[in-house]
Design a protein around this motif. Structure first.
Motif, mmCIF file in Angstrom:
data_model
loop_
_atom_site.group_PDB
_atom_site.id
_atom_site.type_symbol
_atom_site.label_atom_id
_atom_site.label_comp_id
_atom_site.label_asym_id
_atom_site.label_seq_id
_atom_site.Cartn_x
_atom_site.Cartn_y
_atom_site.Cartn_z
ATOM 1 N N ARG A 84 30.235 32.232 21.195
ATOM 2 C CA ARG A 84 30.112 33.003 22.482
ATOM 3 C C ARG A 84 31.425 32.787 23.281
ATOM 4 N N LEU A 138 33.876 32.994 26.508
ATOM 5 C CA LEU A 138 34.003 33.809 27.773
ATOM 6 C C LEU A 138 35.497 34.183 27.988
ATOM 7 N N ALA A 147 30.472 36.132 25.672
ATOM 8 C CA ALA A 147 29.529 35.696 26.337
ATOM 9 C C ALA A 147 29.555 36.251 27.994
ATOM 10 N N GLY A 148 30.861 36.755 28.253
ATOM 11 C CA GLY A 148 30.958 37.464 29.826
ATOM 12 C C GLY A 148 32.560 37.380 30.114
ATOM 13 N N ALA A 152 35.203 37.061 33.247
ATOM 14 C CA ALA A 152 35.472 36.580 34.502
ATOM 15 C C ALA A 152 36.779 37.018 34.873
ATOM 16 N N ASP A 194 34.738 33.124 39.396
ATOM 17 C CA ASP A 194 33.679 33.557 38.401
ATOM 18 C C ASP A 194 33.476 32.791 37.204
ATOM 19 N N LEU A 228 29.906 31.396 35.550
ATOM 20 C CA LEU A 228 29.434 31.775 34.361
ATOM 21 C C LEU A 228 29.337 30.569 33.613
ATOM 22 N N GLU A 286 26.106 28.540 34.048
ATOM 23 C CA GLU A 286 25.058 29.171 33.603
ATOM 24 C C GLU A 286 24.795 28.767 32.237
#
Length: 70
Positions: free
Chosen positions: A4, A6, A31-32, A34, A39, A43, A46
């Motif tokens: 995952r 980021l 995963a996300g 930012a 940010d 993340l 989390e």
């Protein structure tokens, strides 16, 4: 196993391009995304991140400084 990722990138077009590329690589997922150091920290806290694709020049922090927080 899927890693995952980021994506940390303040420029919208670059962030979208990096995320799209990660999605196309077998064994990796996003995963996300930012758009600032703040940010990214949120993340990361989390959880659910195995790898970070990190821009060094963010609007609120240098990428190397961000790495030192983790």
């Amino acid at each position: 196993m899927t890693f995952r990722v980021l994506v940390v990138e303040d420029e919208e077009v670059a962030a979208a391009a990096h995320a799209a590329y990660v999605q196309r690589v077998p064994g990796f997922s996003v995963a996300g995304v930012a758009r600032s150091g703040a940010d990214a920290v949120r993340l990361m806290r989390e959880g659910g991140v195995d790898l970070v694709l990190l821009d060094m020049h963010l609007p609120d922090v240098h990428g190397l400084e961000l790495l030192q927080r983790f």
